[in-house]
Design a protein around this motif. Structure first.
Motif: not given
Lengths: 256, 114, 610
Positions: C380-393, C399-404, C537-546
């Motif tokens: 569950g932890i892995l899966y949830g973290t993966g979800g955050l990663a897909l949200a470009a956190a 996150f880095l790729g989306g930012d560039v 960074l705010y953008h990325g964190v915002g994406s994860a929170l969203g």
């Protein structure tokens, strides 16, 4: 999507795509006016460089041999894939001998068919060997010859009365033959590397133009490829025949 | 007409794809894919042809005789083998589909939707 | 170094052939496993050496020793290896190794043929990424496809895999014909098959209908492979039914290779002639990519079959990758490269988690799994973290790729891209997080019959349902997820990607190196990677929170006031309409392929100066 909507969408978009492609094709130089340069270069230098008189084979097996390697592996993968996809499922069994099926009437073969079968099979086999071994001289080559050679056991199967699918060359022998063919091609390439040249470089003696042993590795690769092609085709054919003739679901009812 | 072969190739493409779209039998669909593949052969071979030139086989013809392009013929050979083997795999899937679903109608095998 | 180029693709091929033949002699399972893993590790190492060796200039290898003629005519097939291609080869090798490790306990019933197919698939992918010849690209595309068809339909005793494999097979075969048509047309004009030579022959002349038709056909064919809208319909069916280790490969590297091919063909062959219309090409491809990203994200959110959910998330990401490429700048391509690397690890880890769920519970339906994941907290932890990663956190590579990519889009005046990527990331991450909460925490209702995909229970992929987590399943998942984070944190990765992208897009430099014409254009420019700003960074964190917010809204949707829900009803109807398009019928899919091609053709007619 309903069938009519689908057809309407398809016809309208296909019209656009065909028109656009046609417009593009209309900018080609026109049929019969090939501009070169690739073909012209090969036509000019191919015979001296490789002592091969069939330039199509030379292109396939020497100039662009890596493409043929990929193509051979596509055939290998397809044969492997057919084995995987048509493998015995847990709810099926193989009837030991197809003749034990009471409901199935096997048409008998007459003496005439059996008499015709043997010379036909032999003739086809010889033709196949001729085509593959003369690939560098006249139209032919490993693929063409391999396919013709593969027809020979099939003719035997068709003409024979008591030959079962099992007695087409057995699957394990065919798989080993496939491996020899596919791996052999790469081995020829690696031999080039070991000799200090490039992968798949033609390092065998080139012989003289027009003789059977000319053009170096082209002849060798033709033989190797034909082994693989014949084995792969026979594997595919025997897998499909097994499905039709031997594999039956357990419990008697058809699947699905 | 010097563009007729290309027009024929485009026609084969259209007809083959029409067959794929309107097919009610999986084996028919796979064979229509074969028709589409024939259109690529027409295109390739048409592109490489040259009027007044012979085959690129110099076995009994003097060198320097004009010849058509051997490269497209080699490409066609490769293409034939590739597409034949793809069709073999697709037909194996059709055989299994017939066993599992009892039918070769694409409309009848639809557990995956949405 | 010169040996690595031919050996990298052919080593897996010859071992695959050997394994298939040795099957008749009854080679033990563990020997086959070990040999296959050793081969893929060696291939990865060879590709890495190519990656390192090509940083200062492309490695050119001519098969059969056929060097090009003095005036730049290539008569043999050559590999033209640059860091982007070699990087994809390394990625392919890594993911195949992970698949083989994961399937250590897998597939007891079909001896060594699974390894044969995976190794052939690996060899094809490596050759595809390294080649510099257009027809060679096609041949290895077909080899990849045939292997993929069989791997997708592997569990052929069930109905779903049959349909998925057939849809996959028919659509990708149509794609192959389109590509071959494009190759035939361009060969008719240039008389060449080497990509550098084609580019040289076409360069400098004005574009005409032939060039446009060829580019259209090749691009649309590869769009099918890359699951771009509306060529994407096969991807959900295939991922839903393919075995888990195969899904990793499809999502992690196969569809990315489709986009790589488009970029390669554009830059090497067509950039010289289409650059006069670069702005129009950019606009068209960016629009296509944006539509793909948004449609994929919406469809992803509407799924409750976890594998289909992940498949649509791959589609959404592929849209973002296409946006990065279509900006037609080194920075955009570098952003896509980084994003691909980060995404591969994360997506693979997510698929492995879903595979673990399948093996424990026999189903991957969110509705049926509700709450049952509480027994597997690590997953569950892995899966949830993966979800955050897909949200470009941050700190993930996504996150880095989306930012560039957003920075690159800003520079060419496409600032609205940031909204598109943000929305897609939020929806996709939200979908994964929603399912994570439903499955592993148990709150909220799983998604109901409004989104109905009645797939039924699936058979577990292994004979017995397991009670404990085997190391071979969970360890690769952890490693892959960590690698996604490493990609985001590794210093200098982004700048190296930028150098690689600059070389990739410099057609005349590559052509001079490949064809060895003696002319020496200057080495490609070395642009500097823009620094990461705090606002990003705010953008990325915002994406994860969203994403978290969206997930919670979806779970507690029963508590939303009726007024808001009825206002959203038309939107939901539209989504439902979108879902009905995914009909499972191959004829529909091929029709959509033609519709897509027609739309692009119309866009070309009015957009390009033909």
């Amino acid at each position: 999507m309903t069938a009519r909507l689908r057809m309407a969408l398809f016809l309208s978009s296909m019209a656009v795509v065909a028109a656009f492609t046609g417009w593009g094709a209309a900018q080609l130089p026109g049929f019969g006016r090939y501009p070169g340069p690739y073909g012209d270069v090969i036509d000019r230098v191919g015979v001296q460089q490789r002592r091969a008189t069939d330039l199509v084979s030379a292109v396939n097996v020497d100039y662009r041999a890596i493409d043929t390697l990929g193509e051979e592996f596509i055939l290998f993968t397809a044969a492997t894939g057919v084995i995987v996809l048509l493998r015995a499922m847990r709810d099926e069994r193989r009837r030991p001998d197809e003749e034990a099926d009471p409901g199935r009437e096997r048409p008998g073969t007459t003496d005439l068919i059996r008499a015709a079968g043997l010379p036909l099979a032999t003739g086809i086999g010889l033709l196949g060997v001729y085509v593959l071994s003369h690939g560098q001289l006249t139209p032919g080559g490993g693929f063409q010859g391999g396919v013709v050679v593969a027809c020979s056991p099939v003719v035997v199967f068709l003409a024979g009365e008591r030959i079962t699918v099992r007695r087409l060359p057995p699957t394990s022998a065919l798989e080993v033959a496939e491996t020899i063919g596919a791996g052999g091609f790469i081995a020829v390439g690696l031999a080039g590397l070991l000799a200090g040249a490039a992968f798949l470089q033609n390092i065998a003696p080139l012989g003289s133009t027009g003789s059977l042993d000319s053009s170096g590795t082209i002849a060798i690769i033709n033989v190797v490829v034909s082994v693989e092609v014949a084995a792969a085709f026979l594997l595919i054919i025997s897998e499909f025949l097994e499905q039709a003739l031997i594999v039956r679901p357990t419990g008697g009812r058809g699947g699905g | 007409m010097s563009y007729l072969p290309y027009a024929v190739a485009i026609w084969l493409l259209v007809v083959g794809l029409y067959g794929v779209i309107s097919s009610r039998n999986l084996i028919h669909m796979v064979v229509c894919l074969g028709v589409v593949q024939s259109s690529t052969y027409m295109l390739l071979l048409g592109v490489g042809y040259r009027f007044g030139a012979g085959a690129p086989i110099y076995y009994d013809v003097p060198l320097r005789t004009p010849a058509v392009d051997p490269v497209v013929q080699a490409l066609c050979l490769t293409d034939v083998v590739v597409e034949a083997t793809v069709m073999a795999v697709l037909l194996a899937l059709c055989v299994q589909a017939h066993k599992r679903f009892g039918s070769l109608d694409p409309e009848r095998l639809r557990p995956l939707k949405g | 170094m010169t040996l690595a180029a031919p050996l990298a693709p052919t080593l897996p091929l010859i071992v695959a052939a050997a394994l298939a033949g040795a099957r008749s002699f009854g080679v033990p399972r563990r020997v086959a496993d070990t040999l296959a893993i050793a081969t893929s590790v060696t291939t990865t190492a060879l590709s890495s050496s190519l990656l390192i060796g090509s940083t200062h200039g492309p490695i050119v290898y001519w098969f059969g020793g056929w060097r090009p003629l003095p005036h730049g005519i290539a008569i043999g097939v050559g590999f033209s290896i640059d860091p982007v291609g070699a990087g994809l080869a390394v990625l392919a090798g890594t993911l195949v190794t992970c698949s083989l490790v994961y399937s250590w306990h897998y597939f007891e019933d079909v001896e060594a043929l699974f390894h044969t197919l995976l190794l052939v698939f690996l060899g094809a992918m490596v050759a595809f990424s390294l080649t510099g010849d257009l027809f060679d690209l096609f041949v290895f595309f077909e080899l990849m496809s045939v292997g993929a068809f069989v791997l997708a339909g592997y569990r052929v005793e069930e109905r779903g895999p049959l349909q998925g494999a057939l849809n996959f097979g028919v659509t990708n075969t149509v794609a192959a014909f389109m590509i071959l048509w494009g190759i035939g047309l361009i060969y008719g004009r240039t008389g060449a098959l080497n990509m550098a030579q084609i580019g040289q022959t076409l360069a400098g002349r004005p574009p005409d209908a032939l060039v446009a038709a060829s580019f259209l056909l090749i691009t649309c064919g590869f769009f099918v492979k890359a699951a771009i809208f509306p060529f994407h319909f096969w991807i959900a069916d295939t991922h839903a039914v393919a075995p888990t280790p195969v899904c990793i490969l499809f999502s992690g590297v196969m569809i990315e290779l489709g986009l790589y091919a488009i970029a390669r063909v554009y830059w090497m062959c067509f950039s010289g002639v289409l650059h006069v219309d670069a702005g129009e090409v950019r606009l068209m491809l960016v629009v296509i990519g944006s539509i793909t990203a948004l449609v994929g994200a919406v469809m992803c959110f509407a799924q409750h079959h976890l594998k289909r959910l992940l498949a649509f998330s791959s589609m959404s990401h592929t849209g973002i990758f296409l946006i990065g490429i279509s900006l037609l700048s080194p920075l955009g391509l570098a952003g896509t490269a980084v994003y691909v690397l980060g995404h591969a690890g994360v997506k693979a880890a997510l698929f492995l988690c879903v595979g673990i769920l399948l093996n424990h519970f026999g189903t991957v339906d969110e509705v049926r799994l509700q709450g049952r994941g509480r027994r597997l907290p690590l997953v569950g932890i892995l899966y949830g973290t993966g979800g955050l990663a897909l949200a470009a956190a941050p700190p993930f590579g996504t996150f880095l790729g989306g930012d560039v990519i957003s920075t690159a889009a800003d520079r060419v005046g496409y600032s609205w891209i940031a909204v598109v990527t943000l929305a897609s990331a939020i929806l996709v991450g939200g979908a994964v997080l929603r399912s994570a909460v439903v499955v592993f925490v148990g709150t909220g209702r799983g998604f109901d019959a409004f989104y109905s995909t009645r797939l039924g229970d699936e058979e577990p992929e292994e004979p017995e349902v397991r009670r404990r987590l085997p190391v071979f399943m969970i360890a690769p998942a952890i490693l892959l997820l960590v690698s996604g984070a490493v990609v985001g944190l590794l210093p200098g990765l982004a700048s190296h990607a930028l150098q690689a992208a600059a070389m990739f897009e410099d057609r005349s430099y590559l052509a001079a190196s490949v064809l060895a014409t003696g002319a020496h254009p200057p080495s490609p420019s070395s642009p500097a990677m823009p620094a990461l700003a705090l606002s990003d960074l705010y953008h990325g964190v915002g994406s994860a929170l969203g994403a978290l917010l969206v997930a919670l809204v979806a779970i507690h949707r029963a508590r939303i006031p009726r007024i808001i829900r009825s206002a959203a009803a038309p939107l939901l109807t539209a989504v439902h309409g979108l879902r009905t398009l995914q009909s499972g019928d191959a004829s529909d899919y091929v029709t959509w392929i033609m519709v897509g091609a027609a739309c692009v053709a119309i866009a070309f007619t009015f957009g390009l100066h033909l």
